[in-house]
Design a protein around this motif. Structure first.
Motif, PDB file in Angstrom:
ATOM      1  N   ALA A  46       0.556  -1.212   0.068  1.00 37.42           N
ATOM      2  CA  ALA A  46       0.137   0.062   0.075  1.00 37.42           C
ATOM      3  C   ALA A  46       0.906   1.346  -0.035  1.00 37.42           C
ATOM      4  O   ALA A  46       0.544   2.190  -0.719  1.00 37.42           O
ATOM      5  CB  ALA A  46      -0.824   0.110   1.239  1.00 37.42           C
ATOM      6  N   LEU A  47       1.915   1.388   0.744  1.00 37.73           N
ATOM      7  CA  LEU A  47       2.749   2.470   0.911  1.00 37.73           C
ATOM      8  C   LEU A  47       3.621   2.642  -0.684  1.00 37.73           C
ATOM      9  O   LEU A  47       3.679   3.735  -0.984  1.00 37.73           O
ATOM     10  CB  LEU A  47       4.098   2.087   1.698  1.00 37.73           C
ATOM     11  CG  LEU A  47       3.663   2.490   3.002  1.00 37.73           C
ATOM     12  CD1 LEU A  47       4.822   2.049   4.172  1.00 37.73           C
ATOM     13  CD2 LEU A  47       3.410   3.879   3.352  1.00 37.73           C
ATOM     14  N   ASP A  48       3.870   1.425  -1.517  1.00 35.01           N
ATOM     15  CA  ASP A  48       4.132   1.527  -2.643  1.00 35.01           C
ATOM     16  C   ASP A  48       3.392   2.502  -3.603  1.00 35.01           C
ATOM     17  O   ASP A  48       4.156   3.313  -4.346  1.00 35.01           O
ATOM     18  CB  ASP A  48       4.302   0.338  -3.466  1.00 35.01           C
ATOM     19  CG  ASP A  48       5.398  -0.757  -2.852  1.00 35.01           C
ATOM     20  OD1 ASP A  48       6.282  -0.168  -1.826  1.00 35.01           O
ATOM     21  OD2 ASP A  48       5.380  -1.734  -2.885  1.00 35.01           O
ATOM     22  N   GLU A  49       2.001   2.525  -3.504  1.00 31.80           N
ATOM     23  CA  GLU A  49       1.061   3.276  -4.219  1.00 31.80           C
ATOM     24  C   GLU A  49       1.265   4.744  -4.005  1.00 31.80           C
ATOM     25  O   GLU A  49       0.757   5.427  -4.790  1.00 31.80           O
ATOM     26  CB  GLU A  49      -0.265   2.932  -3.818  1.00 31.80           C
ATOM     27  CG  GLU A  49      -0.456   1.534  -4.341  1.00 31.80           C
ATOM     28  CD  GLU A  49      -0.520   1.173  -5.730  1.00 31.80           C
ATOM     29  OE1 GLU A  49      -0.490   2.166  -6.517  1.00 31.80           O
ATOM     30  OE2 GLU A  49      -0.335   0.283  -6.111  1.00 31.80           O
ATOM     31  N   LYS A  50       1.894   5.198  -2.857  1.00 30.35           N
ATOM     32  CA  LYS A  50       2.228   6.571  -2.454  1.00 30.35           C
ATOM     33  C   LYS A  50       3.017   7.237  -3.617  1.00 30.35           C
ATOM     34  O   LYS A  50       2.854   8.468  -4.116  1.00 30.35           O
ATOM     35  CB  LYS A  50       2.869   6.764  -1.361  1.00 30.35           C
ATOM     36  CG  LYS A  50       1.891   6.292   0.060  1.00 30.35           C
ATOM     37  CD  LYS A  50       0.684   7.276   0.019  1.00 30.35           C
ATOM     38  CE  LYS A  50      -0.393   6.802   1.187  1.00 30.35           C
ATOM     39  NZ  LYS A  50      -1.642   7.544   1.441  1.00 30.35           N
ATOM     40  N   VAL A  51       3.876   6.471  -4.290  1.00 25.24           N
ATOM     41  CA  VAL A  51       4.782   6.973  -5.179  1.00 25.24           C
ATOM     42  C   VAL A  51       4.157   7.389  -6.417  1.00 25.24           C
ATOM     43  O   VAL A  51       4.259   8.756  -7.022  1.00 25.24           O
ATOM     44  CB  VAL A  51       5.828   6.235  -5.599  1.00 25.24           C
ATOM     45  CG1 VAL A  51       6.895   6.675  -6.482  1.00 25.24           C
ATOM     46  CG2 VAL A  51       6.726   5.882  -4.241  1.00 25.24           C
ATOM     47  N   PRO A  52       3.487   6.342  -7.147  1.00 28.85           N
ATOM     48  CA  PRO A  52       2.547   6.933  -8.484  1.00 28.85           C
ATOM     49  C   PRO A  52       1.498   7.870  -7.921  1.00 28.85           C
ATOM     50  O   PRO A  52       1.183   8.692  -8.868  1.00 28.85           O
ATOM     51  CB  PRO A  52       2.166   5.629  -8.919  1.00 28.85           C
ATOM     52  CG  PRO A  52       1.983   4.645  -7.765  1.00 28.85           C
ATOM     53  CD  PRO A  52       3.262   5.012  -7.020  1.00 28.85           C
ATOM     54  N   GLN A  53       1.066   7.943  -7.002  1.00 28.68           N
ATOM     55  CA  GLN A  53      -0.014   9.106  -6.418  1.00 28.68           C
ATOM     56  C   GLN A  53       0.922  10.428  -6.463  1.00 28.68           C
ATOM     57  O   GLN A  53       0.430  11.322  -7.078  1.00 28.68           O
ATOM     58  CB  GLN A  53      -0.544   8.804  -5.083  1.00 28.68           C
ATOM     59  CG  GLN A  53      -1.446   7.610  -5.109  1.00 28.68           C
ATOM     60  CD  GLN A  53      -1.995   7.376  -3.564  1.00 28.68           C
ATOM     61  OE1 GLN A  53      -1.804   8.207  -2.772  1.00 28.68           O
ATOM     62  NE2 GLN A  53      -2.525   6.068  -3.677  1.00 28.68           N
ATOM     63  N   ALA A  54       2.049  10.395  -6.087  1.00 26.44           N
ATOM     64  CA  ALA A  54       2.812  11.818  -5.969  1.00 26.44           C
ATOM     65  C   ALA A  54       3.309  12.028  -7.458  1.00 26.44           C
ATOM     66  O   ALA A  54       3.183  13.239  -7.861  1.00 26.44           O
ATOM     67  CB  ALA A  54       4.128  11.689  -5.232  1.00 26.44           C
ATOM     68  N   LEU A  55       3.612  11.116  -8.162  1.00 24.99           N
ATOM     69  CA  LEU A  55       3.974  11.490  -9.810  1.00 24.99           C
ATOM     70  C   LEU A  55       2.838  11.778 -10.294  1.00 24.99           C
ATOM     71  O   LEU A  55       3.034  12.648 -11.311  1.00 24.99           O
ATOM     72  CB  LEU A  55       4.687  10.239 -10.425  1.00 24.99           C
ATOM     73  CG  LEU A  55       6.061   9.663  -9.729  1.00 24.99           C
ATOM     74  CD1 LEU A  55       6.471   8.316 -10.247  1.00 24.99           C
ATOM     75  CD2 LEU A  55       7.048  10.694 -10.277  1.00 24.99           C
ATOM     76  N   SER A  56       1.639  11.535 -10.180  1.00 23.40           N
ATOM     77  CA  SER A  56       0.434  11.660 -10.891  1.00 23.40           C
ATOM     78  C   SER A  56       0.213  13.380 -11.017  1.00 23.40           C
ATOM     79  O   SER A  56      -0.514  13.899 -11.812  1.00 23.40           O
ATOM     80  CB  SER A  56      -0.601  11.226 -10.298  1.00 23.40           C
ATOM     81  OG  SER A  56      -1.099  11.475  -9.014  1.00 23.40           O
TER      82      SER A  56
END
Length: 468
Positions: A46-56
């Motif tokens: 779930a923490l991994d998904e914070k990265v594409p969220q930031a890139l978006s």
């Protein structure tokens, strides 16, 4: 006598076949099946998904909207466009037009951020740092599960051996009571000796019952931690080969590798980056926007409008009421707290190393002392029995000597268990209690697989299967 003492704890597996459960296989089973580890792994994913969220936030955004309706129009106009000398007409002339239409419109808008004060960049860095901290906490969870599995395994061995000793002691006390009664019939002793033997037998039976209950509790903990019932367990051995020779070396390794310290360092880095994320709100934002649209019968009947535009949007913050300034100050204080948390983590780990190292050394000493105590207690019991035959010792002396020997043997079992568990505790305190270090699963679970799978995704809601 040393070999005989060491065999007490290992006697549990004396009748086990070659395919008995080993400590390593139990640890590997706990590693693969533990719901605690699986839950922590899901948390890291779930923490991994914070990265594409930031890139978006720096990727283009597109939206569409449409409108469809029904409208009825009735237009009334008045005209008085006639000569004033014409007296045959009175009042203005009315013109009425009516009709229905279906107004409809559609539009597509696209916005591409160009500059956001480096907020997306710093948000991405902070998210990646959070992922690294999550991985360290996952490693800490794995260590705790492995240590709990090692403790549960050795507890079952210890309590099984202790129960067998207590049951054997009950048999010895029963035989002692039988011999005491024979000596009473022969007139060699009194009823007091029989009462003493009966009391000691009752106490032994109570201790055996207590040992059985303790074993059942240990079996339950084993089942909870490892996932199966303990049936036939092979001997457990310490992991001395993985532990450095000195405590100072262990401390240096712990300061460099322990997941608690590394997680705290990542948290401190993330807190520093968060300051830059908030400071980006002081900076202007620039983006390119475009839109294409079509409208029919929206502003009137029988009309259509088709068009589009493209342009730049600039937002310059001037004053936000002091909110951003307060958030920056708050972030700086939190960053200071996270840096202090690193010092706390280091102190905790060093204290843990010292405690576990001392426990390991004490267990080694206790084993040697218990072996000597057993040897001396065995000689004492033999001498007391021989002296009792000559009438120089009482029944109580024999019972006390037997109890001392039993206590010494149980003490050896406990020390052997502590010896193994303390070695795993030291390895855990160093941050190296992993399946890779133990040679159980060289590949293990790799959290970076899922991270790479989702990092650059631009869409999709299916979770990747790999890396689980």
């Amino acid at each position: 006598m040393r070999r005989a003492g060491l065999s007490l704890l290992l006697a549990v597996s004396a009748v086990a076949p070659l395919r008995a459960e080993t400590l390593n296989s139990a640890l590997l089973r706990a590693y693969h099946n533990s719901p605690v580890i699986n839950s922590s792994r899901a948390g890291v994913r779930a923490l991994d998904e914070k990265v594409p969220q930031a890139l978006s936030s720096m990727r283009p955004r597109a939206s569409g909207n449409a409108f469809l309706g029904v409208q009825e129009n009735r237009m009334v106009s008045k005209q008085r466009d006639i000569p004033l000398t014409d007296s045959t007409l009175e009042g203005p002339v009315k013109s009425i037009q009516s009709g229905g239409s279906v107004p409809r419109s559609a539009a597509v808008s696209i916005e591409q951020p160009i500059f956001d004060g480096f907020k997306a960049l710093n948000n991405t860095r902070m998210a990646e740092t959070g992922v690294f901290a999550g991985r360290e906490r996952l490693r800490l969870t794995e260590q705790r599960v492995l240590f709990g599995a090692a403790s549960a395994y050795m507890n079952v061995l210890r309590d099984t051996a202790a129960l067998r000793l207590q049951e054997s002691n009950v048999s010895v006390l029963a035989e002692q009571l039988r011999q005491t009664r024979e000596r009473y019939v022969a007139g060699q002793i009194t009823l007091t000796d029989i009462a003493q033997a009966e009391a000691r037998l009752a106490a032994g039976q109570s201790l055996a019952s207590q040992a059985r209950a303790t074993l059942e509790a240990s079996i339950g903990a084993y089942r909870q931690t490892i996932g199966v019932e303990p049936k036939k367990l092979a001997p457990g051995a310490p992991v001395d080969s993985l532990i450095p020779k000195s405590r100072e070396d262990a401390e240096r390794i712990a300061l460099a590798e322990h997941p608690v310290i590394l997680a705290a360092l990542h948290d401190a880095d993330a807190a520093d980056i968060d300051i830059k994320v908030i400071e980006a709100d002081f900076m202007p934002k620039l983006s390119v926007v475009g839109s294409a649209f079509t409208q029919t019968d929206v502003s009137g009947i029988y009309n259509r409008n088709v068009g589009g535009y493209i342009g730049g949007r600039l937002n310059v913050p001037l004053y936000e009421g002091g909110l951003t300034s307060s958030q920056v100050r708050e972030a700086k204080e939190l960053a200071g707290q996270r840096r202090l948390d690193v010092d706390v983590a280091r102190a905790d780990v060093l204290a843990l190393i010292r405690a576990n190292w001392g426990a390991l050394q004490a267990a080694k000493t206790q084993i040697a002392a218990a072996q000597s105590q057993i040897a001396a207690a065995e000689r004492a019991l033999y001498g007391v029995r021989e002296e009792a035959k000559a009438g120089q010792r009482t029944t109580l002396d024999i019972l006390n000597a037997q109890q001392e020997l039993l206590n010494a043997r149980i003490g050896l079992i406990i020390a052997q268990r502590e010896r193994v568990v303390a070695s795993y505790a030291v390895l855990s305190a160093m941050g190296r209690l992993t399946t890779q270090t133990l040679g159980l699963d060289p590949m293990g679970y790799d959290p970076s697989i899922h991270f790479e799978q989702v990092r650059d995704l631009w869409g999709g809601t299916d979770t990747p299967d790999a890396g689980r």
